[in-house]
Design an enzyme around this catalytic site. Structure first.
Site, PDB file in Angstrom:
ATOM      1  CG  ASN A 289      -2.267  -1.030  -6.705  1.00  0.00           C
ATOM      2  OD1 ASN A 289      -3.461  -0.720  -6.681  1.00  0.00           O
ATOM      3  ND2 ASN A 289      -1.707  -1.756  -5.765  1.00  0.00           N
TER       4      ASN A 289
ATOM      5  NE  ARG B 203      -6.495   6.439  -1.129  1.00  0.00           N
ATOM      6  CZ  ARG B 203      -6.625   7.476  -0.325  1.00  0.00           C
ATOM      7  NH1 ARG B 203      -7.821   7.948  -0.069  1.00  0.00           N
ATOM      8  NH2 ARG B 203      -5.568   8.068   0.206  1.00  0.00           N
TER       9      ARG B 203
ATOM     10  CG  ASP C 199     -10.468  -1.061  -0.686  1.00  0.00           C
ATOM     11  OD1 ASP C 199     -11.506  -1.456  -1.230  1.00  0.00           O
ATOM     12  OD2 ASP C 199      -9.335  -1.392  -1.038  1.00  0.00           O
TER      13      ASP C 199
ATOM     14  CG  ASP D 183      -2.723  -3.808  -1.697  1.00  0.00           C
ATOM     15  OD1 ASP D 183      -3.289  -3.248  -0.747  1.00  0.00           O
ATOM     16  OD2 ASP D 183      -2.481  -3.245  -2.778  1.00  0.00           O
TER      17      ASP D 183
ATOM     18  CG  MET E  56       1.349   0.558   5.690  1.00  0.00           C
ATOM     19  SD  MET E  56       1.747   0.547   3.932  1.00  0.00           S
ATOM     20  CE  MET E  56       3.489   0.142   3.986  1.00  0.00           C
TER      21      MET E  56
END
Length: 434
Positions: free
Chosen positions: A23, A97, A121, A319, A341
C-alpha cells in the site's frame, strides 16, 4: 489460471523477512510523477499490482531503471500525456485500483488527468468521492463519461483550500496531498488518514521540497511550493504480511521469527493477536512466534464475547480481518468479526465452513466464529481466491488442514504477496504452484 496445491499439517520453522509494503509502494510510485528529477525507491515488493503500476508509468514515458534488488529509479521528465487517451492506458489502469493515485500528481503538475473507473478486489463498493471532492476543492473540474466509464480531470490552476474529508480514506488523502503540494497557498486537510504509509508519503514529499506539517495526525497543513526535486526513499515492511505470518504460525503450530518488522509502525496489530491468545515476543525489531499447542481467545473485562472490528488508523486495519477470522476457527473460544468498511469481504467464509469451521455469517459485515480449540482440524478442500486478503486466509487454512487442498485464481494472492509459496516452502510448507 494458476493454482496452489497445499499439503496441510506441516509445521514451519525458521526466519522470514516481510516484503516492502504494497500500500505504501503504490502511493510512493505515483508520487514520482510530481518531479522531473530522479527519484530512487528501495524495498519495492515484487508483486503483481506494483509491477503493473511500474509498467503503466513506463508506458506513460517515465524512465524506469532497475538499480538493485527491489530497488528502482524513476525519472518523469518526458511524460506522454497523449498516452492517457489511448485504449491501452484505459485498459491497464482500469484493472489496477492503485492507478487512481496518478490523478493528484498529474493534475498538480500538468493540469490534466484521465482515469477509467478503477478495478481491483471484488470486495464491494469502493467509492472515489473523497478523492474527487478534495481535488475539486483545490480547483479541478471533473467530467464523467458513463458510456466509457471514464473520468476526465482538468485544472488551469490549483489553489489551496480548507477541507473536511467525509471519510479518512488512505488513498483519498494521498491523492489530495499529492495535488496540494504544488497548489498555490495553504491547504488544510482535516479528518485525514494518518496510517504509517501516509506518514511515509508525507516524509518523502517533504524530502522532495514540499512543506507538510501535522504528519501522523488527522490534520495536515500543506504550504504549496512551485516545484519538487528528486530524493531517495525506503519503503516500510508490509504490516499485512507481518500479521499474516503471525496468524499462520499460530494456526499451524509453528515456531518462526519475523525479522525487521518496524515494530513501532505496527500499531495495534501485535496486541490484537495477543487477544486471540497468541504469544508473540518482540526481540529487537523482530517478532518471535513460539510453537502453540493451542491458543484461547480473551473475553472483554465483563465476560462478553471478544469483537474485532476494523477502523481507521490507529484502529485495526481491515486488510487483516480475514486473517483474524481464519485463525479464530482453531482457537478456543468465540469471537465476532465485524468488517465495517467493505460489504463483500466476508463471503469467503463458506469455503471455511466446507472445511469444517464453525462460523455464522450474520450479514455481509459480521461473522461469529466458534473456535474449536484444534480439537477438530480443518478438512482439505478445493477453493477459489476471491481477493488478495481472503486468498492468504484460505492459504493459511489449507496449511493447517488435514489432506491436500487446492486454491485456484492465485493471481489474486500474487497481487499482494511476493513469492509466497517459495518463501513458505523454505520454512517447511508444502505448496506447489501449478
Amino acid at each position: 489460471m494458476a493454482s496452489f496445491v497445499i499439503e496441510g499439517g506441516h509445521r514451519l520453522q525458521g526466519d522470514i523477512v516481510p516484503q516492502g509494503a504494497k500500500n505504501e509502494a503504490l502511493q510512493i510510485i505515483c508520487a514520482t510523477l510530481l518531479t522531473s528529477e530522479e527519484v530512487k525507491i528501495y524495498n519495492i515488493p515484487d508483486i503483481l499490482d506494483v509491477n503493473n503500476l511500474i509498467q503503466l508509468l513506463r508506458d506513460m514515458g517515465v524512465t524506469v531503471q532497475h538499480i538493485g534488488v527491489n530497488a528502482y529509479s524513476f525519472k518523469a521528465d518526458n511524460v506522454n500525456l497523449d498516452y492517457l487517451h489511448c485504449e491501452d492506458f484505459l485498459r491497464r489502469s482500469a484493472s489496477l485500483r492503485g492507478s487512481v493515485m496518478i490523478v493528484g500528481p498529474l493534475v498538480a503538475r500538468f493540469g490534466m488527468a484521465v482515469i477509467p473507473k478503477p478495478g481491483g478486489d471484488k470486495i464491494g463498493r469502493r467509492r472515489l468521492d473523497t478523492h474527487f471532492i478534495g481535488i475539486q476543492k483545490l480547483g479541478a473540474d471533473f467530467t464523467y463519461y458513463p458510456e466509457q466509464q471514464l473520468y476526465e480531470i482538468t485544472a488551469r490552476e490549483l489553489k489551496g483550500a480548507y477541507m473536511l474529508l467525509d471519510e479518512a480514506s488512505v488513498t483519498g488523502t494521498a491523492n489530495i496531498l499529492m495535488a496540494a503540494v504544488l497548489a498555490k497557498g495553504t491547504t488544510t486537510i482535516y479528518n485525514a488518514a494518518c496510517e504509517p504509509y501516509l506518514q511515509q508519503l508525507s516524509k518523502m514529499l517533504n524530502k522532495m521540497g514540499a512543506k507538510i506539517s501535522g504528519i501522523g495526525s488527522n490534520l495536515l497543513t500543506v504550504e504549496g511550493v512551485e516545484s519538487l526535486e528528486g530524493c531517495s526513499h525506503t519503503i516500510l515492511p508490509d504490516m499485512i504480511e507481518v500479521g499474516s505470518f503471525i496468524g499462520m504460525a499460530a494456526m499451524t503450530g509453528s515456531d518462526i521469527r519475523i525479522k525487521n518488522v518496524s515494530y513501532n509502525d505496527l500499531g495495534i496489530i501485535p496486541d490484537s493477536f495477543r487477544r486471540l491468545g497468541i504469544t508473540l515476543n518482540q526481540e529487537g525489531d523482530d517478532i518471535h512466534v513460539p510453537h502453540h499447542d493451542y491458543y484461547e481467545i480473551e473475553t472483554f473485562i465483563d465476560g462478553s464475547i471478544m469483537t474485532f472490528a476494523d477502523a481507521p488508523w490507529p484502529g485495526l486495519t481491515p486488510d487483516l480481518l480475514s486473517v483474524f477470522l481464519v485463525v479464530a476457527t482453531q482457537a478456543k473460544g468465540s469471537v465476532l468479526i465485524h468488517q465495517k468498511m467493505f460489504e463483500s469481504r466476508l463471503f469467503f467464509v463458506d469455503k471455511l465452513i466446507d472445511m469444517g469451521a464453525q462460523i455464522i455469517l450474520c450479514d455481509p459485515h459480521r461473522a461469529a466464529v466458534i473456535g474449536q480449540g484444534k480439537s477438530h482440524t480443518l478438512r482439505a478442500a478445493t477453493m477459489v481466491s476471491p481477493d488478495i486478503r481472503a486468498g492468504i486466509a484460505l492459504l493459511i487454512a489449507a496449511m493447517s488442514a488435514d489432506g491436500i487442498s487446492t486454491i485456484h485464481n492465485i493471481d489474486q494472492i500474487d497481487r499482494g504477496y511476493q513469492d509466497i509459496d517459495k518463501r513458505l516452502n523454505k520454512l517447511g510448507a508444502r505448496i506447489t504452484r501449478l
